[in-house]
Design a protein around this motif. Structure first.
Motif, PDB file in Angstrom:
ATOM      1  N   TRP A   1     -24.072  40.223  75.482  1.00  0.00           N
ATOM      2  CA  TRP A   1     -22.788  39.534  75.564  1.00  0.00           C
ATOM      3  C   TRP A   1     -22.531  38.706  74.305  1.00  0.00           C
ATOM      4  N   LYS A   2     -23.570  38.042  73.823  1.00  0.00           N
ATOM      5  CA  LYS A   2     -23.425  37.218  72.628  1.00  0.00           C
ATOM      6  C   LYS A   2     -23.140  38.089  71.403  1.00  0.00           C
ATOM      7  N   ILE A   3     -23.838  39.203  71.311  1.00  0.00           N
ATOM      8  CA  ILE A   3     -23.616  40.118  70.182  1.00  0.00           C
ATOM      9  C   ILE A   3     -22.204  40.675  70.214  1.00  0.00           C
ATOM     10  N   LEU A   4     -21.749  41.027  71.405  1.00  0.00           N
ATOM     11  CA  LEU A   4     -20.393  41.550  71.547  1.00  0.00           C
ATOM     12  C   LEU A   4     -19.362  40.496  71.144  1.00  0.00           C
ATOM     13  N   ASP A   5     -19.552  39.262  71.596  1.00  0.00           N
ATOM     14  CA  ASP A   5     -18.627  38.186  71.223  1.00  0.00           C
ATOM     15  C   ASP A   5     -18.616  37.949  69.722  1.00  0.00           C
ATOM     16  N   GLU A   6     -19.794  37.995  69.102  1.00  0.00           N
ATOM     17  CA  GLU A   6     -19.866  37.784  67.654  1.00  0.00           C
ATOM     18  C   GLU A   6     -19.175  38.902  66.891  1.00  0.00           C
ATOM     19  N   ARG A   7     -19.363  40.128  67.332  1.00  0.00           N
ATOM     20  CA  ARG A   7     -18.702  41.252  66.652  1.00  0.00           C
ATOM     21  C   ARG A   7     -17.188  41.159  66.778  1.00  0.00           C
ATOM     22  N   PHE A   8     -16.704  40.728  67.946  1.00  0.00           N
ATOM     23  CA  PHE A   8     -15.269  40.564  68.141  1.00  0.00           C
ATOM     24  C   PHE A   8     -14.745  39.418  67.275  1.00  0.00           C
ATOM     25  N   ALA A   9     -15.501  38.339  67.192  1.00  0.00           N
ATOM     26  CA  ALA A   9     -15.080  37.195  66.376  1.00  0.00           C
ATOM     27  C   ALA A   9     -15.045  37.545  64.896  1.00  0.00           C
ATOM     28  N   ARG A  10     -15.946  38.399  64.443  1.00  0.00           N
ATOM     29  CA  ARG A  10     -15.945  38.809  63.034  1.00  0.00           C
ATOM     30  C   ARG A  10     -14.887  39.862  62.733  1.00  0.00           C
ATOM     31  N   GLY A  11     -14.280  40.420  63.763  1.00  0.00           N
ATOM     32  CA  GLY A  11     -13.253  41.434  63.550  1.00  0.00           C
ATOM     33  C   GLY A  11     -13.790  42.837  63.403  1.00  0.00           C
ATOM     34  N   GLU A  12     -15.041  43.063  63.787  1.00  0.00           N
ATOM     35  CA  GLU A  12     -15.626  44.399  63.682  1.00  0.00           C
ATOM     36  C   GLU A  12     -15.068  45.338  64.752  1.00  0.00           C
ATOM     37  N   ILE A  13     -14.673  44.788  65.880  1.00  0.00           N
ATOM     38  CA  ILE A  13     -14.088  45.604  66.943  1.00  0.00           C
ATOM     39  C   ILE A  13     -12.777  44.963  67.368  1.00  0.00           C
ATOM     40  N   ASP A  14     -11.852  45.792  67.872  1.00  0.00           N
ATOM     41  CA  ASP A  14     -10.568  45.258  68.306  1.00  0.00           C
ATOM     42  C   ASP A  14     -10.630  44.854  69.785  1.00  0.00           C
ATOM     43  N   ALA A  15      -9.525  44.331  70.302  1.00  0.00           N
ATOM     44  CA  ALA A  15      -9.487  43.793  71.659  1.00  0.00           C
ATOM     45  C   ALA A  15      -9.725  44.883  72.705  1.00  0.00           C
ATOM     46  N   ASP A  16      -9.164  46.076  72.486  1.00  0.00           N
ATOM     47  CA  ASP A  16      -9.353  47.157  73.461  1.00  0.00           C
ATOM     48  C   ASP A  16     -10.828  47.572  73.550  1.00  0.00           C
ATOM     49  N   GLU A  17     -11.454  47.733  72.402  1.00  0.00           N
ATOM     50  CA  GLU A  17     -12.870  48.109  72.402  1.00  0.00           C
ATOM     51  C   GLU A  17     -13.723  46.980  72.983  1.00  0.00           C
ATOM     52  N   TYR A  18     -13.336  45.740  72.708  1.00  0.00           N
ATOM     53  CA  TYR A  18     -14.063  44.586  73.252  1.00  0.00           C
ATOM     54  C   TYR A  18     -14.031  44.616  74.783  1.00  0.00           C
ATOM     55  N   ARG A  19     -12.848  44.818  75.361  1.00  0.00           N
ATOM     56  CA  ARG A  19     -12.720  44.869  76.828  1.00  0.00           C
ATOM     57  C   ARG A  19     -13.476  46.070  77.412  1.00  0.00           C
ATOM     58  N   ALA A  20     -13.430  47.203  76.723  1.00  0.00           N
ATOM     59  CA  ALA A  20     -14.128  48.390  77.213  1.00  0.00           C
ATOM     60  C   ALA A  20     -15.647  48.161  77.213  1.00  0.00           C
ATOM     61  N   ARG A  21     -16.137  47.536  76.196  1.00  0.00           N
ATOM     62  CA  ARG A  21     -17.585  47.263  76.146  1.00  0.00           C
ATOM     63  C   ARG A  21     -17.990  46.183  77.147  1.00  0.00           C
ATOM     64  N   GLN A  22     -17.110  45.224  77.398  1.00  0.00           N
ATOM     65  CA  GLN A  22     -17.395  44.235  78.433  1.00  0.00           C
ATOM     66  C   GLN A  22     -17.512  44.915  79.802  1.00  0.00           C
ATOM     67  N   ASP A  23     -16.581  45.839  80.073  1.00  0.00           N
ATOM     68  CA  ASP A  23     -16.651  46.576  81.349  1.00  0.00           C
ATOM     69  C   ASP A  23     -17.921  47.386  81.437  1.00  0.00           C
ATOM     70  N   ALA A  24     -18.306  48.003  80.330  1.00  0.00           N
ATOM     71  CA  ALA A  24     -19.549  48.798  80.329  1.00  0.00           C
ATOM     72  C   ALA A  24     -20.768  47.921  80.566  1.00  0.00           C
ATOM     73  N   LEU A  25     -20.760  46.736  80.004  1.00  0.00           N
ATOM     74  CA  LEU A  25     -21.886  45.822  80.235  1.00  0.00           C
ATOM     75  C   LEU A  25     -21.923  45.322  81.681  1.00  0.00           C
ATOM     76  N   ARG A  26     -20.753  45.079  82.261  1.00  0.00           N
ATOM     77  CA  ARG A  26     -20.714  44.629  83.655  1.00  0.00           C
ATOM     78  C   ARG A  26     -21.263  45.699  84.599  1.00  0.00           C
ATOM     79  N   THR A  27     -20.918  46.937  84.347  1.00  0.00           N
ATOM     80  CA  THR A  27     -21.395  48.016  85.233  1.00  0.00           C
ATOM     81  C   THR A  27     -22.878  48.306  85.005  1.00  0.00           C
ATOM     82  N   ALA A  28     -23.383  48.039  83.791  1.00  0.00           N
ATOM     83  CA  ALA A  28     -24.786  48.302  83.500  1.00  0.00           C
ATOM     84  C   ALA A  28     -25.681  47.251  84.128  1.00  0.00           C
ATOM     85  N   HIS A  29     -25.192  46.052  84.305  1.00  0.00           N
ATOM     86  CA  HIS A  29     -26.023  44.970  84.872  1.00  0.00           C
ATOM     87  C   HIS A  29     -25.698  44.862  86.286  1.00  0.00           C
TER      88      HIS A  29
END
Length: 82
Positions: free
Chosen positions: A54-82
């Motif tokens: 979660w922290k890595i994902l937030d940092e990548r989003f804050a640096r602009g490496e991923i956009d909002a859509d990809e950020y939300r998609a990866r958050q959903d993937a992390l929620r289903t994985a845990h």
């Protein structure tokens, strides 16, 4: 009997030898401590959140490496994985 004292060193020589011996053993002990301190893995140096996904994902989003859509998609993937 005087022959033993005439060729020996003075008190200053004994003091220098004693100090040199103490310094030598201090360096040996310091070296051993340095070797063991450098080779062990210190768990207190790491925090549990260092590699949190979660922290890595937030940092990548804050640096602009991923956009909002990809950020939300990866958050959903992390929620289903845990």
């Amino acid at each position: 009997m005087m022959m033993w004292w005439s060729n020996g060193g003075s008190w200053g020589g004994w003091i220098v030898m004693a100090l040199a011996m103490v310094a030598f053993w201090a360096l040996v002990i310091f070296g051993i401590i340095a070797v063991f301190r450098g080779t062990r893995d210190d768990p207190s140096a790491r925090t549990p959140d260092d590699h949190c996904p979660w922290k890595i994902l937030d940092e990548r989003f804050a640096r602009g490496e991923i956009d909002a859509d990809e950020y939300r998609a990866r958050q959903d993937a992390l929620r289903t994985a845990h």
